[in-house]
Design a protein around this motif. Structure first.
Motif, PDB file in Angstrom:
ATOM      1  N   UNK A   1       0.820  -1.223   0.000  1.00 12.91           N
ATOM      2  CA  UNK A   1       0.000   0.000   0.000  1.00 12.91           C
ATOM      3  C   UNK A   1       0.844   1.257   0.000  1.00 12.91           C
ATOM      4  N   UNK A   2       0.164   2.310  -0.466  1.00 17.54           N
ATOM      5  CA  UNK A   2       0.819   3.598  -0.659  1.00 17.54           C
ATOM      6  C   UNK A   2      -0.244   4.684  -0.600  1.00 17.54           C
ATOM      7  N   UNK A   3       0.192   5.916  -0.453  1.00 14.41           N
ATOM      8  CA  UNK A   3      -0.736   7.049  -0.490  1.00 14.41           C
ATOM      9  C   UNK A   3      -1.340   7.244  -1.882  1.00 14.41           C
ATOM     10  N   UNK A   4      -0.689   6.699  -2.905  1.00 19.17           N
ATOM     11  CA  UNK A   4      -1.217   6.904  -4.258  1.00 19.17           C
ATOM     12  C   UNK A   4      -0.721   5.854  -5.224  1.00 19.17           C
ATOM     13  N   UNK A   5      -0.188   6.291  -6.350  1.00 12.47           N
ATOM     14  CA  UNK A   5       0.262   5.342  -7.370  1.00 12.47           C
ATOM     15  C   UNK A   5       1.748   4.993  -7.263  1.00 12.47           C
ATOM     16  N   UNK A   6       2.515   5.803  -6.534  1.00  8.92           N
ATOM     17  CA  UNK A   6       3.967   5.609  -6.499  1.00  8.92           C
ATOM     18  C   UNK A   6       4.371   4.210  -6.045  1.00  8.92           C
ATOM     19  N   UNK A   7       3.583   3.620  -5.147  1.00  8.87           N
ATOM     20  CA  UNK A   7       3.903   2.299  -4.620  1.00  8.87           C
ATOM     21  C   UNK A   7       3.873   1.203  -5.671  1.00  8.87           C
ATOM     22  N   UNK A   8       3.349   1.530  -6.845  1.00  6.92           N
ATOM     23  CA  UNK A   8       3.352   0.540  -7.926  1.00  6.92           C
ATOM     24  C   UNK A   8       4.776   0.200  -8.355  1.00  6.92           C
ATOM     25  N   UNK A   9       5.741   1.083  -8.071  1.00  8.20           N
ATOM     26  CA  UNK A   9       7.140   0.719  -8.348  1.00  8.20           C
ATOM     27  C   UNK A   9       7.549  -0.461  -7.462  1.00  8.20           C
ATOM     28  N   UNK A  10       6.990  -0.518  -6.248  1.00  8.47           N
ATOM     29  CA  UNK A  10       7.277  -1.662  -5.375  1.00  8.47           C
ATOM     30  C   UNK A  10       6.599  -2.923  -5.878  1.00  8.47           C
ATOM     31  N   UNK A  11       5.372  -2.783  -6.372  1.00 10.60           N
ATOM     32  CA  UNK A  11       4.669  -3.941  -6.922  1.00 10.60           C
ATOM     33  C   UNK A  11       5.473  -4.507  -8.089  1.00 10.60           C
ATOM     34  N   UNK A  12       5.969  -3.609  -8.930  1.00 15.78           N
ATOM     35  CA  UNK A  12       6.778  -4.039 -10.071  1.00 15.78           C
ATOM     36  C   UNK A  12       8.010  -4.833  -9.617  1.00 15.78           C
ATOM     37  N   UNK A  13       8.694  -4.320  -8.609  1.00 14.19           N
ATOM     38  CA  UNK A  13       9.888  -5.019  -8.111  1.00 14.19           C
ATOM     39  C   UNK A  13       9.520  -6.362  -7.492  1.00 14.19           C
TER      40      UNK A  13
ATOM     41  N   UNK B   1      -2.173  -7.863  -3.536  1.00 11.32           N
ATOM     42  CA  UNK B   1      -3.278  -6.904  -3.440  1.00 11.32           C
ATOM     43  C   UNK B   1      -2.660  -5.547  -3.160  1.00 11.32           C
ATOM     44  N   UNK B   2      -2.989  -4.562  -3.990  1.00  9.78           N
ATOM     45  CA  UNK B   2      -2.433  -3.225  -3.820  1.00  9.78           C
ATOM     46  C   UNK B   2      -3.535  -2.264  -3.414  1.00  9.78           C
ATOM     47  N   UNK B   3      -3.226  -1.374  -2.468  1.00 15.50           N
ATOM     48  CA  UNK B   3      -4.155  -0.279  -2.183  1.00 15.50           C
ATOM     49  C   UNK B   3      -3.429   1.057  -2.291  1.00 15.50           C
ATOM     50  N   UNK B   4      -3.982   1.963  -3.089  1.00 21.76           N
ATOM     51  CA  UNK B   4      -3.435   3.320  -3.229  1.00 21.76           C
ATOM     52  C   UNK B   4      -4.505   4.335  -2.866  1.00 21.76           C
ATOM     53  N   UNK B   5      -4.202   5.224  -1.930  1.00 17.47           N
ATOM     54  CA  UNK B   5      -5.223   6.145  -1.411  1.00 17.47           C
ATOM     55  C   UNK B   5      -5.307   7.412  -2.271  1.00 17.47           C
ATOM     56  N   UNK B   6      -5.640   7.203  -3.542  1.00 19.31           N
ATOM     57  CA  UNK B   6      -5.618   8.285  -4.527  1.00 19.31           C
ATOM     58  C   UNK B   6      -6.616   9.413  -4.240  1.00 19.31           C
TER      59      UNK B   6
ATOM     60  N   UNK C   1      -3.795   5.435   7.602  1.00 24.78           N
ATOM     61  CA  UNK C   1      -3.070   4.160   7.473  1.00 24.78           C
ATOM     62  C   UNK C   1      -3.823   3.023   8.145  1.00 24.78           C
ATOM     63  N   UNK C   2      -4.419   3.302   9.311  1.00 28.06           N
ATOM     64  CA  UNK C   2      -5.162   2.249  10.016  1.00 28.06           C
ATOM     65  C   UNK C   2      -6.362   1.799   9.175  1.00 28.06           C
ATOM     66  N   UNK C   3      -6.995   2.725   8.460  1.00 33.00           N
ATOM     67  CA  UNK C   3      -8.115   2.350   7.579  1.00 33.00           C
ATOM     68  C   UNK C   3      -7.624   1.451   6.441  1.00 33.00           C
ATOM     69  N   UNK C   4      -6.454   1.743   5.933  1.00 28.59           N
ATOM     70  CA  UNK C   4      -5.901   0.922   4.840  1.00 28.59           C
ATOM     71  C   UNK C   4      -5.571  -0.484   5.345  1.00 28.59           C
ATOM     72  N   UNK C   5      -4.973  -0.563   6.540  1.00 33.16           N
ATOM     73  CA  UNK C   5      -4.616  -1.871   7.091  1.00 33.16           C
ATOM     74  C   UNK C   5      -5.875  -2.723   7.309  1.00 33.16           C
ATOM     75  N   UNK C   6      -6.937  -2.088   7.848  1.00 30.19           N
ATOM     76  CA  UNK C   6      -8.207  -2.811   8.014  1.00 30.19           C
ATOM     77  C   UNK C   6      -8.652  -3.410   6.677  1.00 30.19           C
TER      78      UNK C   6
END
Lengths: 269, 269
Positions: free
Chosen positions: B12-24, B35-40, B57-62
């Motif tokens: 998870x990430x605040x937006x789309x940037x974390x997709x670089x981690x998904x790619x890796x 499963x990816x969550x981005x808080x766009x 962040x706690x909402x995303x973890x839930x």
């Protein structure tokens, strides 16, 4: 119970930029109480979808209606562009002013060659709201819009007179200048802080700052609704935000042009 | 019922940037479901307060725990810097990896002169999380951090090789270069897209991209917890976001480096 005229004006924005409108209202209507809401926890709106902006805007309106406002001022161009009609529906008969209607009218009053440029956020540009507002008054006006999203973070970084900002402004203005505009609407509450730099880069263009024209339109609307406050020498100003990040007060006071006393954090949504 | 190893990794990430981690992760662990969550809808986090980032962040973890994830990867430097310990607490014994721990370790493994620079968002810099992580391994390392907030919108605008971006990078790197760093951590998921430009401006500096080192750390953690998926030739990738603005897919695929199939919008909060 508060009399009708004593009720506050509700002003709202996605963040702190709308404080430029509060400042203009304080100067034009010094007897009015004002409640401000800035959605600093979810700012910026200018890169978000219409559906999300509508949802967030409805939450803000609920909050302001609970504060018994007598009129609403949509200080955010992006909100005005995407959620303006939903907000008017929800507000019932209450006066609802917005920066786009006021800015479009001021631009029409200003242009001599009937060529108007607009710089704004991506979402405002994509909504086509300025062109619609201008063309509903004068279908022959040439309207050129340019998304200028980087100017928002540049203002927030405080790079108001930085070479990077100058180059960015130059790049964004290029197509508008090629089209021969004589009037430029600063279609985002952050942009008035760049007036000196924009004037240097486009010395022959008249800049329209909709904060001032919106305050004027608010004064007229309150007068015609019999809602003007004429007996309130010590008006009450309340600032509500959904987040208070570091440097919030500094940035906020830069927009407001004076100190902010009553700031309170509230959660929406 | 899904066996333990078949359960997805939650990124998870605040937006789309974390997709670089998904790619890796896709490259390093090609058998894993993700499963990816981005808080766009609420991006960016880097200018918000710690309290607000913790709440979000706690909402995303839930949300991710409802998706029965077997491990969590905090792809956002700002979240790792401010809410990392709360997230670990909530996650119980599950492996929790984050870009700051991985990036700090990689920087220590890379530096020859023991002088490390970090560029990141305002909130990450103010948290001092990188310096803490590096100093807990080696208290003698010189750590110089520099907030580089404008690089986020510059990347999102796609100005990856623009003169404005070059001048901005030059300004941000100046104090770090004066201090003689030999290693620079790209402490925000957006920054790896500027690697070519940063390398031109700082040719003698080694860049640390924590997406790759985080994927490596994830592989180790899953192996030692007996959670590695070794029998899943057609892994399932699901992308959830809180808003799908215009150009979302374009920007997202720029970060992911491939097409995004299953994108779904969900409301949090």
């Amino acid at each position: 119970m508060t009399t009708n005229t004593q009720r506050p004006i509700g002003v709202f924005d996605s963040g702190v930029g709308g404080l430029t409108n509060v400042r203009a209202l304080m100067e034009r209507l010094p007897m009015e109480n004002i409640v401000y809401f800035g959605d600093t926890a979810r700012v910026p709106y200018g890169t978000k979808s219409r559906a999300t902006i509508e949802t967030f805007s409805m939450q803000i309106i609920d909050f302001l209606l609970e504060h018994d406002v007598k009129a609403l001022v949509i200080a955010c161009n992006t909100i005005a562009a995407t959620a303006g009609s939903k907000i008017r529906q929800k507000a019932g008969g209450m006066p609802v002013l917005d920066v786009i209607s006021a800015g479009a009218q001021a631009a029409l009053d200003t242009t001599a060659n009937n060529k108007i440029g607009i710089i704004a956020t991506n979402t405002t540009v994509n909504s086509n709201a300025y062109a619609r507002a201008i063309h509903s008054s004068n279908a022959d006006t040439l309207v050129r819009t340019q998304a200028a999203p980087l100017l928002v973070p540049l203002v927030e970084e405080g790079w108001l007179d930085h070479e990077v900002t100058r180059l960015t402004v130059r790049e964004y203005l290029k197509p508008l200048l090629v089209d021969g505009i004589d009037t430029l609407v600063l279609g985002c509450t952050h942009f008035p802080l760049l007036k000196p730099l924009i004037s240097q880069e486009a010395p022959d263009i008249t800049l329209v700052d909709s904060a001032i024209t919106t305050a004027e339109a608010t004064a007229k609307a309150l007068a015609s609704a019999g809602l003007l406050n004429t007996d309130n020498p010590s008006p009450d100003y309340r600032f509500y935000v959904s987040d208070i990040p570091l440097r919030f007060r500094t940035i906020g006071e830069r927009f407001l042009g004076r100190s902010m006393e009553q700031i309170e954090m509230v959660a929406l949504g």
